[in-house]
Design a protein around this motif. Structure first.
Motif, mmCIF file in Angstrom:
data_model
loop_
_atom_site.group_PDB
_atom_site.id
_atom_site.type_symbol
_atom_site.label_atom_id
_atom_site.label_comp_id
_atom_site.label_asym_id
_atom_site.label_seq_id
_atom_site.Cartn_x
_atom_site.Cartn_y
_atom_site.Cartn_z
ATOM 1 N N LEU A 110 1.377 6.740 4.113
ATOM 2 C CA LEU A 110 1.048 5.344 3.869
ATOM 3 C C LEU A 110 -0.389 5.286 3.367
ATOM 4 O O LEU A 110 -1.210 6.162 3.658
ATOM 5 C CB LEU A 110 1.251 4.501 5.115
ATOM 6 N N LYS A 111 -0.698 4.257 2.600
ATOM 7 C CA LYS A 111 -1.975 4.186 1.885
ATOM 8 C C LYS A 111 -3.204 4.403 2.766
ATOM 9 O O LYS A 111 -4.102 5.170 2.377
ATOM 10 C CB LYS A 111 -2.087 2.861 1.142
ATOM 11 N N THR A 119 2.102 1.707 -0.151
ATOM 12 C CA THR A 119 1.762 0.602 0.749
ATOM 13 C C THR A 119 2.811 0.406 1.828
ATOM 14 O O THR A 119 2.510 -0.149 2.887
ATOM 15 C CB THR A 119 1.583 -0.720 -0.020
ATOM 16 N N SER A 120 4.048 0.847 1.589
ATOM 17 C CA SER A 120 5.123 0.757 2.589
ATOM 18 C C SER A 120 6.150 1.844 2.285
ATOM 19 O O SER A 120 6.220 2.350 1.156
ATOM 20 C CB SER A 120 5.804 -0.618 2.556
#
Length: 137
Positions: free
Chosen positions: A77-78, A129-130
């Motif tokens: 994740l980011k 992001t997800s």
């Protein structure tokens, strides 16, 4: 069903591998002998065995860049991706592809970076992001 990915490959120096995978990447070391060592590679098992690393060539096209094939990698994740990018920069890692965003504003927007381990094994780390964005198209 739950599963973990396992990959075994060659490195030329176990101490250098320990410093890189354990120290720089932050992977927890598992079992080992004097000829191999296991790591928890972001939730998956890699086994690094002394030997000649596999041959690679810059034959994979990523945007306008040619990247090493084959390569291994991980998707984070980011926030974790950004943390790892900073650790790699602080460690003086030479990047094949500097940390950057691709497909910005499009489905599948991702952050990516390519680098080599001390034995020349290419690694790609992607950030999203997800988890739903990983397969967006």
């Amino acid at each position: 069903m739950q599963s973990l990915f396992h990959l075994a490959y060659h490195v030329t120096d176990l101490d250098a591998a320990r410093r890189f995978y354990g120290g720089v990447l932050g992977c927890r070391e598992g079992r080992s002998t004097d000829t191999w060592v296991d790591f928890d590679f972001f939730g998956h098992q890699i086994s690094l065995h002394l030997g000649q690393p596999f041959a690679v060539a810059n034959t994979g096209k990523v945007g306008n860049h040619m990247v090493p094939m084959p390569h291994l990698g991980v998707i984070l994740l980011k926030p974790e991706w950004l943390d790892l990018a900073e650790r790699l920069k602080a460690a003086g890692t030479q990047f094949v592809l500097e940390p950057q965003v691709r497909f910005e504003g499009e489905p599948g927007e991702q952050w990516t970076m390519f680098f080599y381990d001390p034995s020349g094994n290419p690694i790609e780390v992607k950030g999203f992001t997800s988890w739903d964005a990983v397969y967006a198209h």
